[in-house]
Design a protein around this motif. Structure first.
Motif, short mmCIF file in Angstrom:
data_model
loop_
_atom_site.label_atom_id
_atom_site.label_comp_id
_atom_site.label_asym_id
_atom_site.label_seq_id
_atom_site.Cartn_x
_atom_site.Cartn_y
_atom_site.Cartn_z
N ARG A 87 0.72 -1.19 -0.12
CA ARG A 87 -0.11 -0.10 0.03
C ARG A 87 0.90 1.20 -0.04
N MET A 88 1.70 1.54 -1.19
CA MET A 88 2.65 2.30 -1.10
C MET A 88 2.22 3.54 -2.14
N CYS A 89 2.90 4.79 -1.86
CA CYS A 89 2.48 5.89 -2.87
C CYS A 89 2.59 5.83 -4.41
N PRO A 90 3.45 5.07 -4.84
CA PRO A 90 3.73 5.08 -6.26
C PRO A 90 2.13 4.14 -7.05
N THR A 91 1.76 3.39 -6.45
CA THR A 91 0.88 2.58 -6.78
C THR A 91 -0.54 3.13 -6.39
N CYS A 92 -0.70 4.16 -5.80
CA CYS A 92 -2.10 4.71 -5.19
C CYS A 92 -2.53 5.65 -6.08
N ARG A 93 -3.70 5.62 -6.39
CA ARG A 93 -4.51 6.57 -7.20
C ARG A 93 -4.54 8.14 -6.55
N PHE A 94 -4.14 8.51 -5.55
CA PHE A 94 -3.91 9.89 -4.98
C PHE A 94 -2.63 10.34 -5.13
N PHE A 95 -1.45 9.59 -5.68
CA PHE A 95 -0.01 9.99 -5.84
C PHE A 95 -0.06 10.56 -7.06
N VAL A 96 0.50 11.94 -7.20
CA VAL A 96 0.58 12.61 -8.22
C VAL A 96 2.27 12.96 -8.30
N PRO A 97 3.08 12.31 -9.09
CA PRO A 97 4.51 12.24 -8.90
C PRO A 97 5.13 13.70 -9.31
N ASP A 98 4.67 14.08 -10.14
CA ASP A 98 5.45 15.48 -10.81
C ASP A 98 4.31 16.70 -10.68
N ALA A 99 3.93 16.75 -9.58
CA ALA A 99 2.86 17.97 -9.46
C ALA A 99 3.74 19.22 -9.15
N HIS A 100 4.90 19.26 -8.56
CA HIS A 100 5.45 20.50 -8.15
C HIS A 100 6.90 20.41 -8.73
N PRO A 101 7.05 20.46 -10.08
CA PRO A 101 8.37 20.38 -10.77
C PRO A 101 9.38 21.56 -10.17
N GLY A 102 10.79 21.03 -10.00
CA GLY A 102 11.66 21.99 -9.38
C GLY A 102 11.73 22.07 -7.89
N GLU A 103 10.68 21.70 -7.36
CA GLU A 103 10.63 22.00 -5.75
C GLU A 103 11.00 20.17 -5.11
N VAL A 104 11.66 20.59 -3.86
CA VAL A 104 12.10 19.74 -3.15
C VAL A 104 10.74 18.50 -2.82
N ARG A 105 9.81 19.34 -2.48
CA ARG A 105 8.54 18.48 -2.19
C ARG A 105 7.65 18.42 -3.79
N SER A 106 8.28 17.70 -4.58
CA SER A 106 7.75 17.66 -5.89
C SER A 106 6.47 16.62 -5.73
N TYR A 107 6.30 15.77 -4.98
CA TYR A 107 4.91 15.23 -5.23
C TYR A 107 3.82 15.71 -4.48
N HIS A 108 2.65 15.14 -4.80
CA HIS A 108 1.48 15.62 -4.31
C HIS A 108 0.55 14.54 -4.01
N CYS A 109 -0.04 14.47 -2.64
CA CYS A 109 -1.04 13.47 -2.52
C CYS A 109 -2.38 14.18 -2.54
N ASP A 110 -3.32 13.86 -3.22
CA ASP A 110 -4.71 14.36 -3.49
C ASP A 110 -5.85 13.87 -2.55
N PHE A 111 -5.33 12.73 -1.69
CA PHE A 111 -6.03 12.38 -0.58
C PHE A 111 -6.16 13.58 0.56
N VAL A 112 -4.79 13.92 1.10
CA VAL A 112 -4.57 15.03 1.89
C VAL A 112 -4.62 16.56 1.26
N ASP A 113 -4.54 16.37 -0.12
CA ASP A 113 -4.12 17.96 -0.84
C ASP A 113 -2.99 18.65 -0.22
N ALA A 114 -1.90 17.83 -0.38
CA ALA A 114 -0.65 18.35 0.07
C ALA A 114 0.45 18.04 -0.52
#
Length: 199
Positions: free
Chosen positions: A154-181
């Motif tokens: 049950r990890m991030c890369p296989t989750c439908r809420f995981f957006v891998p390149d939501a914030h390009p160039g940022e250290v926190r480049s991933y995004h979780c749509d479940f918690v919107d963060a």
């Protein structure tokens, strides 16, 4: 220029992973707690905490990559210890639905914490090393899953809420749509109760 003697890098990595697995197994044995749980029994109790509140025995077999007789024996012991209860499955007369008892819930809560020794050892890693290990670890887990060598995690890369390149160039480049963060590689989850499989 001569090659460095000894085993090749992939063998060294697998040996390192085996040693880390040994450390967590030894920690589980030391953390048997008031119910004197075996590592397998602790894994079963932990499954309820990490995922569904109700499980079939077949779900546990799949999640822990074990066998039906082995899991059946462990569940029988957990029921005898008063940590797991079973009810009839209305959808399948041959199956039983397993749930944690209040004592099982308390034990699951206790088991969520790793020992101070393990936590302190991991805390010595700089954040960039932790991020690199989690990034590589999730990639390797996905590869092992695709080869049916480990069960689905049950990890991030296989989750439908995981957006891998939501914030390009940022250290926190991933995004979780479940918690919107946004979050970074050092915060990747390899087990998450809110995981939903990506289509």
């Amino acid at each position: 220029m001569t090659d460095v003697p000894g085993f090749p890098p992939h063998t060294q990595l697998l040996a390192a992973l085996a040693r880390l697995g040994q450390a967590t197994r030894m920690d589980a044995v030391r953390n048997a707690g008031p119910h004197n749980l075996s590592p397998l029994q602790a894994d079963i109790v932990g499954l309820f905490r990490r995922g569904a509140a109700v499980l079939r025995q077949s779900d546990i077999v799949t999640a822990l990559a074990s066998t039906a007789p082995t899991i059946s024996d462990a569940v029988r012991v957990l029921r005898r210890k008063g940590l797991v209860d079973a009810t009839a499955d209305l959808a399948d007369a041959r199956a039983r639905l397993l749930v944690l008892t209040p004592a099982g819930e308390a034990e699951a809560e206790r088991l969520t914490a790793f020992s101070d020794g393990l936590v302190e050892a991991v805390d010595t890693l700089p954040e960039q090393d932790l991020a690199a290990i989690l990034r590589a670890g999730t990639r390797l887990m996905r590869e092992l899953e695709s080869r049916n060598l480990i069960p689905m995690s049950r990890m991030c890369p296989t989750c439908r809420f995981f957006v891998p390149d939501a914030h390009p160039g940022e250290v926190r480049s991933y995004h979780c749509d479940f918690v919107d963060a946004p979050f970074g590689a050092a915060e990747l989850r390899v087990t998450c109760p809110d995981h939903e499989v990506r289509d």
